[in-house]
Motif scaffolding. Structure first.
Motif, PDB file in Angstrom:
ATOM      1  N   LEU A 166       0.834  -1.202   0.000  1.00 25.99           N
ATOM      2  CA  LEU A 166       0.000   0.000   0.000  1.00 25.99           C
ATOM      3  C   LEU A 166       0.866   1.249   0.000  1.00 25.99           C
ATOM      4  CD1 LEU A 166      -2.737   1.347   0.037  1.00 25.99           C
ATOM      5  CD2 LEU A 166      -2.762   1.128   2.534  1.00 25.99           C
ATOM      6  N   MET A 169       2.407   1.575  -3.584  1.00 32.74           N
ATOM      7  CA  MET A 169       1.439   1.982  -4.604  1.00 32.74           C
ATOM      8  C   MET A 169       0.924   3.393  -4.366  1.00 32.74           C
ATOM      9  SD  MET A 169      -0.685  -1.539  -5.397  1.00 32.74           S
ATOM     10  CE  MET A 169      -1.127  -1.841  -3.679  1.00 32.74           C
ATOM     11  N   SER A 170       0.803   3.786  -3.106  1.00 40.29           N
ATOM     12  CA  SER A 170       0.356   5.148  -2.806  1.00 40.29           C
ATOM     13  C   SER A 170       1.412   6.169  -3.198  1.00 40.29           C
ATOM     14  CB  SER A 170       0.037   5.278  -1.310  1.00 40.29           C
ATOM     15  OG  SER A 170      -1.014   4.415  -0.935  1.00 40.29           O
ATOM     16  N   ARG A 187      -7.310  -4.178  -5.859  1.00 47.33           N
ATOM     17  CA  ARG A 187      -8.476  -3.330  -5.607  1.00 47.33           C
ATOM     18  C   ARG A 187      -9.243  -3.798  -4.370  1.00 47.33           C
ATOM     19  NH1 ARG A 187      -8.105   1.582  -6.938  1.00 47.33           N
ATOM     20  NH2 ARG A 187      -7.619   1.970  -9.105  1.00 47.33           N
ATOM     21  N   HIS A 190      -6.941  -3.120  -1.166  1.00 45.52           N
ATOM     22  CA  HIS A 190      -6.587  -1.715  -0.897  1.00 45.52           C
ATOM     23  C   HIS A 190      -7.631  -0.777  -1.511  1.00 45.52           C
ATOM     24  CE1 HIS A 190      -2.783  -3.311   0.469  1.00 45.52           C
ATOM     25  NE2 HIS A 190      -2.585  -3.876  -0.707  1.00 45.52           N
ATOM     26  N   THR A 192      -8.727   2.013  -0.663  1.00 40.04           N
ATOM     27  CA  THR A 192      -8.480   3.451  -0.536  1.00 40.04           C
ATOM     28  C   THR A 192      -7.678   4.013  -1.722  1.00 40.04           C
ATOM     29  OG1 THR A 192      -6.478   3.029   0.773  1.00 40.04           O
ATOM     30  CG2 THR A 192      -8.547   3.363   1.975  1.00 40.04           C
ATOM     31  N   LEU A 193      -7.077   3.142  -2.534  1.00 37.86           N
ATOM     32  CA  LEU A 193      -6.320   3.623  -3.691  1.00 37.86           C
ATOM     33  C   LEU A 193      -7.260   4.260  -4.702  1.00 37.86           C
ATOM     34  CD1 LEU A 193      -3.858   0.641  -4.229  1.00 37.86           C
ATOM     35  CD2 LEU A 193      -3.250   2.943  -3.444  1.00 37.86           C
ATOM     36  N   LYS A 194      -6.839   5.361  -5.302  1.00 37.56           N
ATOM     37  CA  LYS A 194      -7.640   6.041  -6.304  1.00 37.56           C
ATOM     38  C   LYS A 194      -7.636   5.247  -7.608  1.00 37.56           C
ATOM     39  CE  LYS A 194      -6.481  10.540  -4.291  1.00 37.56           C
ATOM     40  NZ  LYS A 194      -5.785  11.832  -4.493  1.00 37.56           N
ATOM     41  N   GLN A 197      -4.496   5.111  -9.679  1.00 38.43           N
ATOM     42  CA  GLN A 197      -3.279   4.608  -9.054  1.00 38.43           C
ATOM     43  C   GLN A 197      -2.984   3.146  -9.398  1.00 38.43           C
ATOM     44  OE1 GLN A 197      -4.315   6.071  -4.947  1.00 38.43           O
ATOM     45  NE2 GLN A 197      -2.196   6.784  -4.958  1.00 38.43           N
TER      46      GLN A 197
END
Length: 209
Positions: A166, A169-170, A187, A190, A192-194, A197
Motif C-alpha cells: 500500500l 502503490m500510494s 483493488r 486496498h 483506498t487507492l484512487k 493509481q
C-alpha cells in the motif's frame, strides 16, 4: 521525456518482454535509459540474442567502489539535506515483511543515492520500476531525495514483493498490473487507492509478426 527503467539483475532469462517493451517505447520516440541493481549470475542470465546488447547499455548500480559510494553519500547529504533525512525516515517506517526493517532498507539507501545521482546526471525525469520489491523501494528513496516521480509494475501475486504494497502503490504515480486477477486482488485489498493509481496493461503481442 527521458525515463529510466529500473530492472533487477537485468538481463535475466525472463526479461525478454521488458526488452521488447523498451524497444517499442523507443520506436515511439521515448528516450529510455536502462538501470539495473546488479549483473545476473550466469545461471539466470538471459540466453536470448538481445542479452549482450542490453548488458552493454545498462548502468549497474552495484557494486561501486568505496570512494564513489562515500563521495555520492556526501553529495546527497550536502546538496539535499532535507531529502536525505526523508530517506532515512522511510528506511525505518516502511512496513516491509522483513524484520527489523532497517536492516534491509539502510543498505538500499546507498544504492538509491547512486541511482539519484546518475539519474540527475543523465537528465532523467521519470523512473519506472519493473518490480514491486526492492527496486520499488529504491524509487521511493530517490523520490524523497531528489523528487523524481516513479511508477511500478506488479506482475505476480502482490504478497510476493516483500510487503509495504500500500505504501509503495500510494507513493507511485501509478502501478501497472498485467492480469485481471492481480488488478482485482489489489483493488479488493486496498480500496483506498484512487482509480488512476492502479491500471491494467496486459502483456501484448505484435500481431504483424
Amino acid at each position: 521525456m527521458k525515463i529510466a527503467y529500473l530492472i533487477p539483475e537485468f538481463p535475466g532469462q525472463t526479461h525478454i518482454f521488458m526488452w521488447r517493451e523498451i524497444s517499442y517505447l523507443r520506436q515511439w520516440g521515448v528516450d529510455v535509459n536502462i538501470f539495473s541493481t546488479r549483473h545476473p549470475d550466469e545461471a539466470t542470465r538471459a540466453k536470448h540474442s538481445f542479452a549482450d546488447i542490453a548488458t552493454a547499455e545498462t548502468y549497474y548500480l552495484w557494486p561501486q567502489s568505496s570512494v564513489y559510494l562515500l563521495s555520492t553519500l556526501a553529495w546527497a547529504i550536502f546538496n539535499y539535506p532535507k531529502g536525505f533525512v526523508e530517506m532515512v525516515k522511510l528506511c525505518f517506517t516502511l512496513k516491509l515483511d522483513a524484520k527489523p526493517v532497517w536492516r534491509q532498507t539502510l543498505p538500499l539507501l546507498l544504492v538509491a543515492t547512486v541511482l539519484a545521482r546518475k539519474a540527475l546526471e543523465s537528465d532523467i525525469q521519470y523512473l519506472n520500476s519493473q518490480s514491486a520489491a526492492n527496486s520499488a523501494v529504491l524509487c521511493m528513496l530517490v523520490k524523497r531525495l531528489v523528487g523524481i516521480p516513479f511508477s511500478m509494475v506488479c506482475n505476480a501475486n502482490p504478497e510476493w514483493w516483500g510487503g509495504a504494497m500500500l505504501q509503495k502503490m500510494s507513493d507511485a504515480e501509478f502501478t501497472v498490473t498485467v492480469a485481471n486477477w492481480i488488478f482485482d486482488q489489489i483493488r479488493s485489498d486496498h480500496p483506498t487507492l484512487k482509480p488512476q493509481q492502479v491500471i491494467m496493461a496486459h502483456h501484448g503481442v505484435d500481431t504483424e509478426k
